[in-house]
Design a protein around this motif. Structure first.
Motif, short mmCIF file in Angstrom:
data_model
loop_
_atom_site.label_atom_id
_atom_site.label_comp_id
_atom_site.label_asym_id
_atom_site.label_seq_id
_atom_site.Cartn_x
_atom_site.Cartn_y
_atom_site.Cartn_z
N ALA A 212 -10.96 13.00 9.27
CA ALA A 212 -9.63 12.66 8.74
C ALA A 212 -8.78 11.89 9.75
O ALA A 212 -7.77 11.30 9.38
CB ALA A 212 -8.89 13.93 8.30
N GLU A 215 -8.93 8.20 9.03
CA GLU A 215 -8.33 8.01 7.70
C GLU A 215 -6.82 8.07 7.79
O GLU A 215 -6.11 7.27 7.16
CB GLU A 215 -8.86 9.07 6.74
N SER A 216 -6.29 9.00 8.58
CA SER A 216 -4.84 9.08 8.76
C SER A 216 -4.30 7.83 9.44
O SER A 216 -3.26 7.28 9.05
CB SER A 216 -4.48 10.32 9.58
N ARG A 219 -3.95 4.90 7.20
CA ARG A 219 -2.77 4.99 6.31
C ARG A 219 -1.46 4.90 7.08
O ARG A 219 -0.38 5.02 6.51
CB ARG A 219 -2.81 6.30 5.53
N GLY A 221 -0.58 7.06 9.45
CA GLY A 221 -0.09 8.41 9.71
C GLY A 221 -0.83 9.07 10.85
O GLY A 221 -1.55 8.41 11.62
N TRP A 222 -0.65 10.39 10.95
CA TRP A 222 -1.26 11.17 12.02
C TRP A 222 -1.94 12.38 11.42
O TRP A 222 -1.45 12.99 10.48
CB TRP A 222 -0.20 11.62 13.04
N ILE A 223 -3.06 12.77 11.99
CA ILE A 223 -3.79 13.94 11.53
C ILE A 223 -2.92 15.19 11.61
O ILE A 223 -2.98 16.07 10.76
CB ILE A 223 -5.10 14.12 12.34
N ASP A 226 -0.77 14.93 8.45
CA ASP A 226 -1.52 14.97 7.18
C ASP A 226 -2.30 16.26 7.01
O ASP A 226 -2.44 16.76 5.88
CB ASP A 226 -2.49 13.78 7.12
N SER A 233 -5.88 18.87 14.75
CA SER A 233 -4.43 18.95 14.91
C SER A 233 -4.06 20.02 15.93
O SER A 233 -3.21 19.81 16.80
CB SER A 233 -3.76 19.25 13.57
#
Length: 259
Positions: A212, A215-216, A219, A221-223, A226, A233
């Protein structure tokens, strides 16, 4: 103000991702943060929220084309002050590498001009060690975090380069990134790495593999936003907590560097 250099001795170590994530997590903890990209790949800005690759930056200052370099900085949504490397040609990189070789303290002197309060921290993302950029980052650093995947070739390269990394006034720690404990080969590799680097490898400096994460980033974003309860994390927060405490001088056994 202290300086932390993120380095790696192998490609694919996730060094830039770690540099960006730690910058954001420290800023969210209320610490003044500046992130400087010394890597010609010029990717740190993409991790920190820039929509396009910065055309001009620290690389051009190193080549003597832009002065002062502080005029090409950004601040992201989390409050991180960011100096991109910029898009440089081969000729420009050749010029600044020659300058860095001739002026061993250039980067340290340039970074000293960053106006941060005493609790502030500068994080440096560098080209792969050995390189002029990485060597200058080591000279400027109070702490060096060396990222490595737990793979045989990467760890063997780190073990070979480690004496040179540790031949500095900075504290040096190894961060094992993309760890998958289910793979027996990785466990064996870590045992060999620990024999080579000793107390530079600690349990707190491990970030587990998580599909992930990219993927984050894709997008924007940050794991840790998300999937806040994921192992990755948890690991990133743990590493940021350790770094935050180290910066305040609250880690036993790690003496501060005297400039």
């Amino acid at each position: 103000m202290k300086t932390v250099a993120l380095v790696s001795t192998a490609g694919g170590a996730g060094r830039t991702t770690l540099a960006a994530a730690l910058s954001v997590l420290l800023a969210r903890r209320g610490r003044p943060v500046a992130a400087v990209d010394l890597d010609p790949q010029n990717m740190l800005g993409a991790h920190l929220g820039l929509d396009t690759f910065a055309r001009v930056g620290f690389g051009h200052a190193m080549a003597g084309q832009v002065e002062p370099w502080q005029g090409n900085t950004w601040r992201n949504a989390d409050g991180v002050l960011f100096a991109p490397h910029g898009e440089t040609t081969l000729a420009e990189r050749t010029a600044y590498e020659a300058r860095l070789a001739a002026e061993p303290r250039w980067c340290a002197q340039a970074l000293a001009r960053i106006d941060l309060p005493p609790r502030g921290v500068v994080l440096l993302d560098t080209a792969r060690f050995p390189s002029q950029q990485a060597v200058h980052a080591l000279r400027a650093a109070d702490l060096v975090l060396c990222a490595t995947p737990p793979e045989p070739a990467a760890c063997a390269t780190l073990a070979r380069c480690f004496p040179s990394l540790r031949n500095t006034a900075a504290t040096v720690k190894v961060v094992v990134n993309r760890l998958n404990p289910a793979r027996e080969m990785q466990r064996d590799t870590l045992a060999l790495l620990r024999a080579a680097v000793g107390d530079a490898l600690e349990l707190a400096h491990r970030v587990h593999f998580d599909a992930a994460v990219p993927e984050s980033l894709a997008r924007g974003g940050w794991i840790f936003d998300d999937a806040p309860h994921s192992q990755a994390s948890h690991d990133l927060h743990g590493l940021a907590n350790w770094l935050d405490a180290w910066l305040d001088g609250n880690i036993a056994g790690d003496s501060e560097r005297t400039r």
